[in-house]
Scaffold this motif. Structure first.
Motif: not given
Length: 494
Positions: A105-112, A133-135, A226-232
């Motif tokens: 979880i990267d709070p600076l770049n806002r992704y998980a 939070r998630l959209n 097998t993994w994905a990155i989603t914006k937060t």
């Protein structure tokens, strides 16, 4: 070779790929994967396998290629709704629920960065700890896989932060039907992620080919992620929820359109009285019918929010624009919910969390539901509501039981329009009537311009028989990335 011998042989090979305890052939367990809340015909899987990492996923795919064994990927817990995980040709269920790492979880770049087994019920609390939070979709099940939700392009309820219909899905890693693995965007390239020194966020990478779009909406027919990155998004420090009651269906899209064009509100959606009552009812035997009778026919819900810097000032400015726009449209935003006064905090809490109030809200009335959903310009949503009413009148289905949900998408440039048909699966007569209504309404809406961008179950034939050139291109791509057609065969046009 007899079927029993084929299964035994595949199981022996599978035991060399995954842990033996992660192979299941118990018929009572397999039965839970053979059907869902859809009109897709029941299909019995032969085995169930739980991979725990990418290498095991690759091993399963390569083994399946040797024997042409169909693989059906599943990530979310029940209930399931669309038929995309019901085996059409038997085969093996590949259940990703043991791949549950929240990698980063990267709070600076806002992704998980998460594996496919991570659910909304698990990720949302972890993000909140870091001020994120998630959209998210409206009231996702706590057992719903975040990765699956993103891949299937489920609508999110903060449209002003959505920039295309795949957003907020970013980079991902996928195992194609050949067994080859591939990473998209700035994470693509040979070697481990750490050595690449990539931010792993940009979904496009150095070129213009968007490989992540190739897997999106494919119902597991093109590759296994097998993994994905989603914006937060940043967690608000101050929120204020407004309700805009509307009785005339012709008027409910205008306020959303104006508010989104001026980027005034965060959450923005509309529910009719049927769905809103189903969500809010506490004591079902008493509350539901009373709420349904008292709520406005339509309720638009919008939320203004303040963040880390000067939140009160930001909310005040947004409220000013909200009031001006609604006044021009002769509408009145209210902080209390007409017909359900006192439940305002409940609504805000529901919009911030996955569903956790017992049976899923769509199933509360009759135990099952069949949903019709599609994309359309926001300006056309009221026309489709009218068309749906006309079709319902042709059948012995109570029009006052039809739920409706309108979710603007991509900053209001389009919207998700959804109709819900609650039904009792134990009543064969009712189910036959609902099926006829479902098929007729789907065809009618499609012929009148509804865009079924996620063609589940019977919609696949409706969509692809109108799309000959696209089918030819898709089959060529399928032949490249899954030459033996082992990935969820029988779905889409394959």
């Amino acid at each position: 070779m007899h079927l029993s011998e084929t299964i035994a042989s595949f199981r022996d090979g599978l035991a060399k790929v995954v842990k033996p305890k992660n192979i299941v052939d118990d018929s009572s367990v397999l039965e839970g994967y053979s059907k869902d809340c859809s009109f897709v015909a029941k299909g019995s899987p032969l085995l169930l396998a739980y991979p725990e990492n990418k290498e095991e996923v690759q091993g399963i795919v390569r083994l399946a290629n040797q024997s042409r064994m169909p693989l059906v990927p599943v990530s979310s817990g029940p209930p399931r709704f669309h038929g995309d995980t019901v085996p059409s040709q038997g085969g093996v269920i590949v259940d990703f629920s043991k791949m549950k790492r929240i990698v980063k979880i990267d709070p600076l770049n806002r992704y998980a960065m998460v594996e496919p087994g991570v659910t909304y019920g698990e990720l949302i609390p972890e993000l909140r700890k870091q001020g994120l939070r998630l959209n998210a979709p409206l009231l996702p099940r706590a057992s719903k896989s975040v990765v699956t939700s993103r891949l299937e392009r489920e609508p999110v309820f903060i449209p002003k932060y959505q920039y295309d219909y795949v957003d907020p899905l970013l980079t991902l890693e996928v195992v194609y039907g050949t067994g080859d693995d591939f990473r998209t965007g700035s994470a693509s390239g040979p070697g481990p992620l750490e050595r690449l020194k990539a931010d792993k966020v940009n979904p496009w990478g150095p070129g213009a080919i968007d490989f992540f779009r190739f897997v999106s909406g494919a119902q597991g027919t093109m590759g296994l992620v097998t993994w994905a990155i989603t914006k937060t998004e940043v967690l608000p420090s101050l929120q204020k929820l407004y309700f805009i009651p509307v009785e005339d269906v012709e008027r409910f899209t205008a306020p959303m359109n104006h508010l989104l064009r001026r980027r005034v509100v965060d959450e923005c959606l509309a529910l009719n009285h049927v769905n809103l009552a189903a969500i809010l009812a506490e004591d079902w035997s008493k509350d539901y019918q009373e709420l349904k009778a008292n709520l406005p026919h339509w309720t638009i819900m919008v939320c203004v929010a303040g963040y880390q810097r000067r939140p009160e000032e930001r909310v005040s400015v947004q409220e000013k624009y909200l009031m001006e726009i609604c006044k021009d449209l002769r509408l009145k935003p209210e902080t209390t919910l007409p017909g359900a006064e006192g439940k305002e905090n409940t609504v805000l809490e529901l919009l911030s969390n996955p569903w956790s109030k017992g049976p899923y809200w769509k199933l509360r009335y009759k135990g099952s539901t069949h949903d019709i959903f599609f994309l359309t310009p926001l300006s056309q949503a009221s026309r489709f509501v009218g068309l749906m009413k006309e079709v319902v009148l042709k059948y012995r289905y109570p029009g006052d039981n039809v739920g409706c949900y309108i979710q603007p998408m991509v900053q209001g440039r389009g919207c998700h329009c959804e109709f819900n048909l609650p039904c009792d699966e134990s009543d064969a007569k009712e189910m036959a009537e609902v099926k006829k209504l479902f098929m007729d309404a789907s065809e009618t809406l499609m012929k009148n311009g509804a865009f079924f961008s996620r063609p589940y179950g019977p919609w696949a034939n409706m969509v692809y028989r109108r799309y000959a050139e696209g089918v030819t291109a898709l089959k060529k791509l399928k032949g490249i990335f899954d030459p033996n057609n082992i990935l969820n065969p029988g779905k889409l046009c394959f």
